[in-house]
Scaffold this motif. Structure first.
Motif, PDB file in Angstrom:
ATOM      1  N   GLU A  22       8.282 -10.074  -6.027  1.00 28.51           N
ATOM      2  CA  GLU A  22       8.682  -8.703  -5.084  1.00 28.51           C
ATOM      3  C   GLU A  22       7.640  -8.079  -4.616  1.00 28.51           C
ATOM      4  N   LEU A  23       7.797  -7.256  -3.538  1.00 28.97           N
ATOM      5  CA  LEU A  23       7.168  -6.165  -2.960  1.00 28.97           C
ATOM      6  C   LEU A  23       7.718  -4.994  -3.300  1.00 28.97           C
ATOM      7  N   VAL A  24       6.885  -3.930  -3.852  1.00 29.53           N
ATOM      8  CA  VAL A  24       7.453  -2.717  -4.416  1.00 29.53           C
ATOM      9  C   VAL A  24       7.289  -1.373  -3.744  1.00 29.53           C
ATOM     10  N   THR A  25       7.710  -0.496  -3.681  1.00 23.95           N
ATOM     11  CA  THR A  25       7.360   0.759  -3.278  1.00 23.95           C
ATOM     12  C   THR A  25       7.403   1.940  -4.100  1.00 23.95           C
ATOM     13  N   LEU A  26       6.294   2.562  -4.343  1.00 28.90           N
ATOM     14  CA  LEU A  26       6.169   3.572  -5.292  1.00 28.90           C
ATOM     15  C   LEU A  26       6.236   4.835  -4.547  1.00 28.90           C
ATOM     16  N   ARG A  27       7.325   5.808  -4.954  1.00 29.41           N
ATOM     17  CA  ARG A  27       7.806   6.946  -4.290  1.00 29.41           C
ATOM     18  C   ARG A  27       6.875   8.074  -4.877  1.00 29.41           C
ATOM     19  N   THR A  70       9.403   7.126  -8.656  1.00 32.67           N
ATOM     20  CA  THR A  70      10.490   6.212  -8.879  1.00 32.67           C
ATOM     21  C   THR A  70       9.915   4.897  -8.197  1.00 32.67           C
ATOM     22  N   VAL A  71       9.989   3.690  -8.689  1.00 32.57           N
ATOM     23  CA  VAL A  71       9.545   2.446  -8.369  1.00 32.57           C
ATOM     24  C   VAL A  71      10.725   1.805  -7.636  1.00 32.57           C
ATOM     25  N   ALA A  72      10.762   1.188  -6.504  1.00 37.33           N
ATOM     26  CA  ALA A  72      11.776   0.548  -5.577  1.00 37.33           C
ATOM     27  C   ALA A  72      11.430  -0.805  -5.085  1.00 37.33           C
ATOM     28  N   LEU A  73      12.302  -1.777  -5.587  1.00 39.37           N
ATOM     29  CA  LEU A  73      12.175  -3.125  -4.840  1.00 39.37           C
ATOM     30  C   LEU A  73      12.666  -3.164  -3.634  1.00 39.37           C
ATOM     31  N   GLN A 124      -6.823   3.482 -10.615  1.00 41.71           N
ATOM     32  CA  GLN A 124      -7.622   3.883 -11.412  1.00 41.71           C
ATOM     33  C   GLN A 124      -8.829   4.030 -10.733  1.00 41.71           C
ATOM     34  N   ALA A 125      -9.194   2.763  -9.769  1.00 41.80           N
ATOM     35  CA  ALA A 125     -10.465   2.664  -8.799  1.00 41.80           C
ATOM     36  C   ALA A 125     -10.539   3.698  -7.859  1.00 41.80           C
ATOM     37  N   LEU A 126      -9.378   4.146  -7.572  1.00 41.65           N
ATOM     38  CA  LEU A 126      -9.260   5.383  -6.554  1.00 41.65           C
ATOM     39  C   LEU A 126      -9.072   6.721  -7.240  1.00 41.65           C
ATOM     40  N   GLY A 127      -9.334   6.800  -8.286  1.00 41.19           N
ATOM     41  CA  GLY A 127      -9.133   8.027  -9.055  1.00 41.19           C
ATOM     42  C   GLY A 127      -7.618   8.678  -8.915  1.00 41.19           C
ATOM     43  N   ILE A 128      -6.695   7.916  -8.880  1.00 43.28           N
ATOM     44  CA  ILE A 128      -5.423   8.335  -8.770  1.00 43.28           C
ATOM     45  C   ILE A 128      -4.774   8.079 -10.311  1.00 43.28           C
ATOM     46  N   PRO A 129      -4.022   9.061 -10.780  1.00 43.57           N
ATOM     47  CA  PRO A 129      -3.362   9.043 -12.014  1.00 43.57           C
ATOM     48  C   PRO A 129      -2.330   7.719 -11.941  1.00 43.57           C
ATOM     49  N   VAL A 130      -2.111   7.016 -12.969  1.00 44.22           N
ATOM     50  CA  VAL A 130      -0.869   5.878 -12.790  1.00 44.22           C
ATOM     51  C   VAL A 130       0.424   6.466 -13.207  1.00 44.22           C
ATOM     52  N   PRO A 131       1.260   6.378 -12.405  1.00 45.01           N
ATOM     53  CA  PRO A 131       2.746   6.912 -12.681  1.00 45.01           C
ATOM     54  C   PRO A 131       3.264   6.339 -14.101  1.00 45.01           C
ATOM     55  N   GLU A 132       3.886   7.142 -14.718  1.00 42.66           N
ATOM     56  CA  GLU A 132       4.314   6.680 -16.050  1.00 42.66           C
ATOM     57  C   GLU A 132       5.412   5.705 -15.952  1.00 42.66           C
ATOM     58  N   VAL A 133       6.084   5.665 -14.952  1.00 39.10           N
ATOM     59  CA  VAL A 133       7.223   4.229 -14.826  1.00 39.10           C
ATOM     60  C   VAL A 133       6.229   3.080 -14.770  1.00 39.10           C
ATOM     61  N   VAL A 134       5.242   2.965 -13.694  1.00 38.88           N
ATOM     62  CA  VAL A 134       4.522   1.702 -13.803  1.00 38.88           C
ATOM     63  C   VAL A 134       3.607   1.450 -15.207  1.00 38.88           C
ATOM     64  N   GLY A 161      12.784  12.543   2.180  1.00 43.08           N
ATOM     65  CA  GLY A 161      12.280  13.621   1.758  1.00 43.08           C
ATOM     66  C   GLY A 161      11.267  13.740   1.130  1.00 43.08           C
ATOM     67  N   ALA A 162      10.487  14.808   0.444  1.00 41.11           N
ATOM     68  CA  ALA A 162       9.119  14.865   0.213  1.00 41.11           C
ATOM     69  C   ALA A 162       9.139  13.735  -1.176  1.00 41.11           C
ATOM     70  N   THR A 163      10.404  14.068  -2.081  1.00 35.90           N
ATOM     71  CA  THR A 163      10.322  13.252  -3.357  1.00 35.90           C
ATOM     72  C   THR A 163      10.459  11.500  -2.957  1.00 35.90           C
ATOM     73  N   ASP A 164      10.886  11.269  -1.901  1.00 36.97           N
ATOM     74  CA  ASP A 164      11.268   9.821  -1.642  1.00 36.97           C
ATOM     75  C   ASP A 164      10.180   9.054  -0.669  1.00 36.97           C
ATOM     76  N   ALA A 165       9.287   9.910  -0.310  1.00 39.34           N
ATOM     77  CA  ALA A 165       8.093   9.267   0.397  1.00 39.34           C
ATOM     78  C   ALA A 165       7.484   8.028  -0.036  1.00 39.34           C
ATOM     79  N   VAL A 166       7.091   7.364   0.624  1.00 34.87           N
ATOM     80  CA  VAL A 166       6.165   6.145   0.135  1.00 34.87           C
ATOM     81  C   VAL A 166       4.943   6.607  -0.111  1.00 34.87           C
ATOM     82  N   PHE A 167       4.772   6.444  -1.700  1.00 37.48           N
ATOM     83  CA  PHE A 167       3.326   6.830  -2.010  1.00 37.48           C
ATOM     84  C   PHE A 167       2.149   5.428  -2.191  1.00 37.48           C
ATOM     85  N   ALA A 168       2.941   4.372  -2.389  1.00 37.25           N
ATOM     86  CA  ALA A 168       1.961   3.075  -2.505  1.00 37.25           C
ATOM     87  C   ALA A 168       2.965   1.915  -2.197  1.00 37.25           C
TER      88      ALA A 168
END
Length: 314
Positions: free
Chosen positions: A54-59, A63-66, A111-121, A35-42
């Motif tokens: 661990e390796l994490v996916t940022l959705r 959401t962060v998922a291990l 931040q180097a890419l000019g992307i806002p840092v998610p609040e959970v991170v 779904g649009a909300t569960d797509a891997v962003f990072a």
């Protein structure tokens, strides 16, 4: 983000059959079925206490998922020995250079890419700072991320160490909703840490016993060993006193009750003891005095005294 190293801190994935290209393809394939909300962003490695290495996916929804034994279908293959940090941008997938000074953390990489840092991170990194006793980092998180003044640093630091992050380590996933639990705990702790004189009861600030009441007196002087209400007031017995007090507003009643205390010698002193601002003491004192006199006159049937009365506020 300014650094001494002016070389680019990342490179874009190209169609060159490299491992990066293959991972990018798998991420694209993975996102196609989500779904649009569960797509891997990072995709990035972490060093958070409890999940180091661990390796994490940022959705996409924050959401962060291990990647716990492939539970979240992390795209494969990739080099688990040196996992890359890959972030989706508007122009494609960027891979952060691990040895660049702008990429010390996932926050700095975003931040180097000019992307806002998610609040959970941000919150999870602040939790690491709290565990390490990094007070400067906690102050920065409190002011920059939460927009709260420095007095909140201790409640925030304490709340960060609570159980709000348990779902990440117990279930492998943490959503932005967890921040509500963390911030609610911080508010409770902040209230508990407030000095008694900064707290309110019935919408009024608590007054200390050494608060001045005029003529060199304090609340302690007024209240020590005194009954709550003098058995007689303005010459009336208890029942008539109760009837008078019930006819007053809560603020007027407070002034009248203080006037009944031994040690309070005038209505202005009673008004001050009741917390009336200095600029309004005389006016309030006169108003309450006249109202009490009128009510008392009605109870005894004195038509002259029940009229508008003038005079000082003693």
């Amino acid at each position: 983000m300014a650094t001494d190293d002016q070389t680019p801190s990342y490179y874009m994935v190209e169609d060159n059959e490299s491992i990066d290209t293959h991972v990018a393809e798998r991420i694209t394939e993975f996102n196609w079925h989500q779904g649009a909300t569960d797509a891997v962003f990072a995709l990035f490695p972490i060093d958070w206490t409890g999940s180091s290495g661990e390796l994490v996916t940022l959705r996409a929804d924050g959401t962060v998922a291990l990647d716990v034994d492939g539970t979240f279908d992390l795209p494969e293959p990739f080099d688990r020995g040196t996992p890359p940090t890959m972030i989706t941008t508007t122009t494609g997938l960027a891979v952060l250079k691990p040895d660049h000074p702008a990429n010390r953390t996932i926050e700095s990489g975003l931040q180097a890419l000019g992307i806002p840092v998610p609040e959970v991170v941000q919150a999870l990194n602040a939790r690491e700072a709290a565990l390490a006793g990094d007070h400067a980092a906690i102050r920065a998180y409190t002011s920059d991320a939460l927009r709260k003044w420095s007095g909140w640093s201790e409640p925030i630091s304490t709340a960060l160490l609570g159980n709000w992050a348990d779902p990440l380590y117990e279930q492998g996933r943490l959503s932005p909703d967890a921040l509500g639990t963390f911030l609610a705990e911080a508010r409770i702790i902040n209230q508990q840490l407030k000095p008694i004189w900064d707290r309110k009861a019935n919408r009024e600030y608590v007054r200390m016993l050494d608060a001045p009441c005029g003529n060199g007196m304090t609340l302690h002087d007024v209240l020590t060993a005194q009954p709550a209400i003098d058995p007689s007031f303005e010459g009336f017995e208890d029942l008539r006193l109760v009837e008078i007090l019930q006819a007053l507003s809560p603020d007027e009643r407070a002034v009248a009750m203080y006037r009944s205390h031994r040690g309070i010698t005038s209505w202005p002193e009673a008004a001050m003891a009741a917390g009336v601002p200095q600029a309004h003491v005389d006016a309030v004192a006169n108003r309450v005095r006249r109202k009490v006199k009128r009510l008392a006159a009605r109870l005894i049937g004195d038509p002259l005294s029940a009229g508008v009365e003038t005079g000082d506020a003693r």
